[in-house]
Motif scaffolding. Sequence first.
Motif, short mmCIF file in Angstrom:
data_model
loop_
_atom_site.label_atom_id
_atom_site.label_comp_id
_atom_site.label_asym_id
_atom_site.label_seq_id
_atom_site.Cartn_x
_atom_site.Cartn_y
_atom_site.Cartn_z
N LEU A 66 0.83 -1.21 0.00
CA LEU A 66 0.00 0.00 0.00
C LEU A 66 0.86 1.26 0.00
CD1 LEU A 66 -2.84 -0.98 2.51
CD2 LEU A 66 -3.04 -0.64 0.04
N MET A 67 1.96 1.23 0.76
CA MET A 67 2.86 2.39 0.80
C MET A 67 3.53 2.62 -0.55
SD MET A 67 2.52 3.72 3.76
CE MET A 67 3.90 4.86 3.73
N LYS A 70 0.85 4.07 -2.77
CA LYS A 70 0.54 5.43 -2.32
C LYS A 70 1.63 6.42 -2.75
CE LYS A 70 -0.36 8.13 1.88
NZ LYS A 70 -0.47 8.09 3.37
N LYS A 71 2.88 5.97 -2.70
CA LYS A 71 4.00 6.84 -3.06
C LYS A 71 4.34 6.73 -4.55
CE LYS A 71 5.94 6.84 1.60
NZ LYS A 71 5.72 8.29 1.80
N LYS A 72 3.46 6.03 -5.30
CA LYS A 72 3.55 5.97 -6.76
C LYS A 72 4.84 5.33 -7.27
CE LYS A 72 0.56 10.03 -7.22
NZ LYS A 72 -0.65 9.19 -7.24
#
Length: 257
Positions: A66-67, A70-72
């Motif tokens: 997920l991180m 989220k940070k693309k």
Amino acid sequence: MDFSIFTYDMMMILFAVAVFAGFIDTLAGGGGLITIPALILTGMPPLLALGTNKFQAFIGSGTASLMMIKKKKVTFSEMKYYMLIAFIGSAIGTVAVQFIDVELLNFVVPLVLLLIGIYFIFMPKASEIDVKPKMSETTYKYTAVPFIGFYDGMFGPGTGSFLSLSAIALRGKELIKATAMAKTMNFATNLGSVVIFLVYGQVLFTIGILMMIGQAVGAYFASHFLVKINPLHLRILVIIMCFLMLVKYSFQMGWVG
């Protein structure tokens, strides 16, 4: 098994082990080589230890995934089919491990770890520029990914490193990108394995949930480091982890000492 062996002190140690494993696994892989021996040392049967390890590990890899999204560093759109194929490979491997002697895999892992460590030492470039892929995306997706997924379902330790290495060596990805891809695929393999272990009743929930929380904490903090870390430093960490795991296995198997 006798659940009275799980004292407060032992449970706190297992929680700390999970935090550390989640942190290391997110950065360099190999978290299972920290948590599985810790679980087996409590007196768990091997399959119960593998199942409980998968149950606690999938939340760590899920947090890391997920991180990364989220940070693309990766997108769900580009990874969804990789994840599905990794999931299927892992599920098949987990069914297979119910019928084999898991001790046989102890002789395969050290060899693979040695090869990974050597590759990262002599890897041609550690820059952030992608190199030319040696395998098409389709071939990689339907050969390397399910094969590593199958291995993860059968045993698992080092899967994050194997996935990162395959993305670098076969798809020409730079280290940060390869590691981010590995996190999403590793989450899928862990999830596929957990589903099967739950079906076979090979999960100790109390310990699994405790370590799951620890994994999430470790993975959360490591994910912030991953997007900032110098690729050279990450490469060094992968090499160190590979050879530390190799040394640990050598002692565990009685080959040295």
